[in-house]
Design an enzyme around this catalytic site. Structure first.
Site, short mmCIF file in Angstrom:
data_model
loop_
_atom_site.label_atom_id
_atom_site.label_comp_id
_atom_site.label_asym_id
_atom_site.label_seq_id
_atom_site.Cartn_x
_atom_site.Cartn_y
_atom_site.Cartn_z
CE LYS A 1 45.57 -16.40 -49.48
NZ LYS A 1 45.77 -14.99 -49.08
CD GLU B 1 61.03 -19.51 -52.54
OE1 GLU B 1 60.52 -18.39 -52.73
OE2 GLU B 1 61.39 -20.25 -53.45
CB CYS C 1 62.48 -12.55 -48.07
SG CYS C 1 62.97 -12.89 -49.77
CD GLU D 1 61.10 -11.74 -41.70
OE1 GLU D 1 60.06 -12.36 -41.38
OE2 GLU D 1 61.62 -11.82 -42.82
P1 NAD Z 1 52.34 -14.23 -44.31
O1 NAD Z 1 52.93 -15.53 -43.88
O2 NAD Z 1 51.61 -13.42 -43.31
O3 NAD Z 1 51.33 -14.45 -45.52
C1 NAD Z 1 51.73 -15.06 -46.73
C2 NAD Z 1 50.52 -15.68 -47.39
O4 NAD Z 1 50.03 -16.74 -46.58
C3 NAD Z 1 49.35 -14.72 -47.58
O5 NAD Z 1 48.76 -14.99 -48.84
C4 NAD Z 1 48.42 -15.11 -46.45
O6 NAD Z 1 47.06 -14.81 -46.70
C5 NAD Z 1 48.63 -16.61 -46.38
N1 NAD Z 1 48.32 -17.24 -45.09
C6 NAD Z 1 48.44 -16.70 -43.84
N2 NAD Z 1 48.08 -17.63 -42.92
C7 NAD Z 1 47.76 -18.77 -43.59
C8 NAD Z 1 47.32 -20.07 -43.19
N3 NAD Z 1 47.15 -20.39 -41.90
N4 NAD Z 1 47.07 -20.98 -44.15
C9 NAD Z 1 47.25 -20.68 -45.46
N5 NAD Z 1 47.64 -19.46 -45.88
C10 NAD Z 1 47.92 -18.51 -44.97
O7 NAD Z 1 53.55 -13.40 -44.95
P2 NAD Z 1 53.51 -11.92 -45.53
O8 NAD Z 1 53.35 -10.97 -44.38
O9 NAD Z 1 52.54 -11.87 -46.65
O10 NAD Z 1 54.97 -11.79 -46.14
C11 NAD Z 1 56.09 -11.40 -45.41
C12 NAD Z 1 56.90 -12.63 -45.01
O11 NAD Z 1 57.30 -13.35 -46.17
C13 NAD Z 1 58.21 -12.28 -44.31
O12 NAD Z 1 58.40 -13.18 -43.25
C14 NAD Z 1 59.27 -12.50 -45.39
O13 NAD Z 1 60.55 -12.79 -44.91
C15 NAD Z 1 58.68 -13.67 -46.12
N6 NAD Z 1 59.23 -13.78 -47.47
C16 NAD Z 1 60.13 -14.77 -47.72
C17 NAD Z 1 60.69 -14.88 -48.99
C18 NAD Z 1 61.72 -15.95 -49.29
O14 NAD Z 1 62.04 -16.14 -50.46
N7 NAD Z 1 62.25 -16.65 -48.31
C19 NAD Z 1 60.31 -13.98 -50.00
C20 NAD Z 1 59.39 -12.99 -49.69
C21 NAD Z 1 58.84 -12.90 -48.42
#
Ligand code: NAD
Length: 502
Positions: free
Chosen positions: A194, A270, A304, A406
């Site tokens: 997804k 992550e 991230c 963040e």
């Molecule tokens: P997000 O958590 O908003 O969304 C990530 C994914 O999860 C999307 O595909 C979204 O549609 C899905 N999602 C959202 N709510 C959900 C639920 N309740 N159930 C299932 N799926 C759901 O994150 P984002 O805004 O896309 O990305 C930014 C975040 O990602 C930042 O916090 C960043 O630090 C983190 N990030 C972490 C790493 C790492 O390696 N630690 C790498 C990249 C990004």
């Protein structure tokens, strides 16, 4: 322009729009309910794609296809045959390199050179590296004593976990998605991916690659949509999913963990970070400024592992602030295809509103705005894009929201420190624990501080260097588990013991 993503394009005023469909059992399918959503360009807010939103029916079909593939041709392959197929996937990505670059540039608006030199090559490497890891991994065996003196032989075998739900963010979509799909498939699992609603195109395009290479149908499936009450939540709730790997916000991880507890499914997370850079007065000053500039502003701060807190030893504090300000004021805004542009927009208007709310909050909390803090003047064609200025603050209290939460934008707060103990305390004073950079020419101090910072990844005099064989993941609320090299096998396989009486 070649319209990929296994779909057709349709004309809209001002350009073409892609139709991006779900990829299930090797075929591109629109939603049965005909539900679609718009993907807008971060550059100018124009609609660039119409994406099929998967409902529970599509999730069921995708999980069913993935289960069938496990029991079918894919499950019957030898490790060597799987490895060959995954090398083929990597080669086909390289052959379709420009299509992937174009799709990722369209979704994210980020400079083409970052796609060309980092994100897309890493996507191809993710298939090769993990295929090779799996081919070369050793297994354990123990000969034990038994009362009759004959003994018994214990040996472990690794089997795939099954169907893996892969949920991805938008900030480096192809690299982060393949970082999970590569090892999952190398270990013999099947996946339902997804992608983020903000970056659906490269995941969709990878379906064409899988078909071209002859990966059996159902091994790689893609369902599009949002999180809550949409494809993301439906996927995590589906009982046919054996384990879930997720990259995204910590809050989302908590919601997914709840869903995964039903059926006791394993998770690998992550998550977010609030990463510190620690700059000692004895550092190579120019290297520290140049790299912290990258770690704070690359990908418009949407990394991230990026730096949002900078701690600088007092004797060089003022000089450091001025030098970083000077670098931040050199960024060149532009379209991904502009050769001299090194700075793009944020991913969306919604994210821009969030980042700008922190820009306002910083002022309310008493920050000195060293540079930026607002929206840049852009030419008319880009005026509706999600642009914000790179921003540096000083003077905030350690408990300010801007220092603790963040933001995931192009901004950092710089604060002076006076001792090693003080700065270790400051760096660790956060619920997050993803990464840290340490800047010093003292080898002893580098090792000392590196051992004390509570993070999964520490860089000394560097940033963003990754050997894909090393463990990657966050401490505290920045993650659960480690992926990378053999560490990925811990999540993507189950180890079983077999004991043979001799
Ligand atoms: P997000 O958590 O908003 O969304 C990530 C994914 O999860 C999307 O595909 C979204 O549609 C899905 N999602 C959202 N709510 C959900 C639920 N309740 N159930 C299932 N799926 C759901 O994150 P984002 O805004 O896309 O990305 C930014 C975040 O990602 C930042 O916090 C960043 O630090 C983190 N990030 C972490 C790493 C790492 O390696 N630690 C790498 C990249 C990004």
């Amino acid at each position: 322009m070649r319209i990929a993503v296994g779909t057709s394009d349709t004309s809209i005023s001002g350009g073409s729009m892609r139709l991006v469909d779900n990829f299930i059992a090797g075929e591109y399918l629109a939603s049965a309910s005909s539900r679609r959503f718009d993907k807008r360009s971060p550059l100018d807010d124009r609609v660039i794609a119409s994406v099929a939103e998967a409902g529970r029916g599509e999730i069921d079909a995708a999980v069913g296809a993935a289960r069938a593939a496990l029991a079918g041709e894919w499950g019957a392959l030898t490790t060597e045959q799987r490895v060959d197929l995954l090398h083929g996937v990597a080669n086909e990505i390289t052959r379709r390199f420009e299509d992937f670059v174009a799709a990722e540039m369209a979704d994210t608006g980020q400079p083409g050179h970052v796609m060309r030199h980092v994100f897309i090559p890493r996507g191809a490497a993710n298939f090769k590296v993990f295929a090779d890891v799996v081919k070369n991994v050793a297994s354990e065996s123990f000969r034990m004593a038994t009362p009759d003196g004959q003994g018994a032989l214990n040996y472990a075998i690794r089997v795939p976990k099954g169907v893996i739900g892969v949920i991805c963010p938008w900030n480096a979509p192809f690299m982060l998605m393949t970082w999970k799909v590569g090892p999952a498939l190398a270990c013999g699992n099947t996946v339902v991916v997804k992608p983020s609603e903000e970056s659906p195109q490269t995941a969709a395009l990878l379906g064409e690659v899988m078909n071209a290479v002859g990966v059996p149908k159902g091994v790689y499936n893609v369902v599009h949509g949002f999180g809550p009450d949409s494809a993301g939540e439906f996927l995590t709730q589906h009982p046919g999913v054996d384990a879930i790997t997720f990259t995204g916000e910590t809050r989302t991880g908590a919601a997914i963990m709840k869903a995964a507890s039903e059926g006791m499914r394993d998770v690998s997370f992550e998550l977010g970070g609030k990463n510190a850079a620690i700059v000692f007065a004895d550092c190579d000053f120019d290297a520290a400024v140049g790299t912290i500039f990258r770690s704070a502003f690359l990908n418009t701060g949407q990394v991230c592992l990026g730096t949002e807190r900078v701690y600088v030893e007092r004797p060089i504090f003022a000089r450091f602030v001025q030098a970083l300000k000077a670098r931040a004021e050199t960024v060149k805004y532009g379209r991904p295809e502009d050769h001299d542009a090194d700075y793009g927009p944020l991913i969306s208007q919604a994210h821009r509103q969030k980042v700008l709310s922190y820009y306002r909050k910083a002022v309310e909390e008493g920050a000195t705005v060293v540079t930026g803090g607002g929206v840049p003047e852009m030419p008319e064609a880009l005026a509706d894009g999600a642009w914000v200025q790179p921003t540096i603050w000083t003077g905030l209290a350690d408990d300010a929201a801007v220092v603790r939460e963040e933001i995931f934008g192009p901004c950092c707060h710089i604060r002076p420190f006076d001792s090693e103990d003080e700065v270790v305390g400051l760096a660790n004073d956060t619920v997050y624990g993803l990464s840290t950079t340490i800047w010093t020419t003292s080898l002893a101090r580098a090792h000392r501080v590196a051992a004390r910072v509570e993070v999964g990844i520490t860089w000394v005099n560097s940033w963003f260097l990754r050997d894909l064989r090393t463990p990657f993941g966050g401490s505290k609320q920045s993650g659960i588990g480690r992926e990378g090299g053999v560490h990925s096998l811990e999540f993507y396989t189950e180890t079983r013991n077999i004991c043979v009486k001799l």
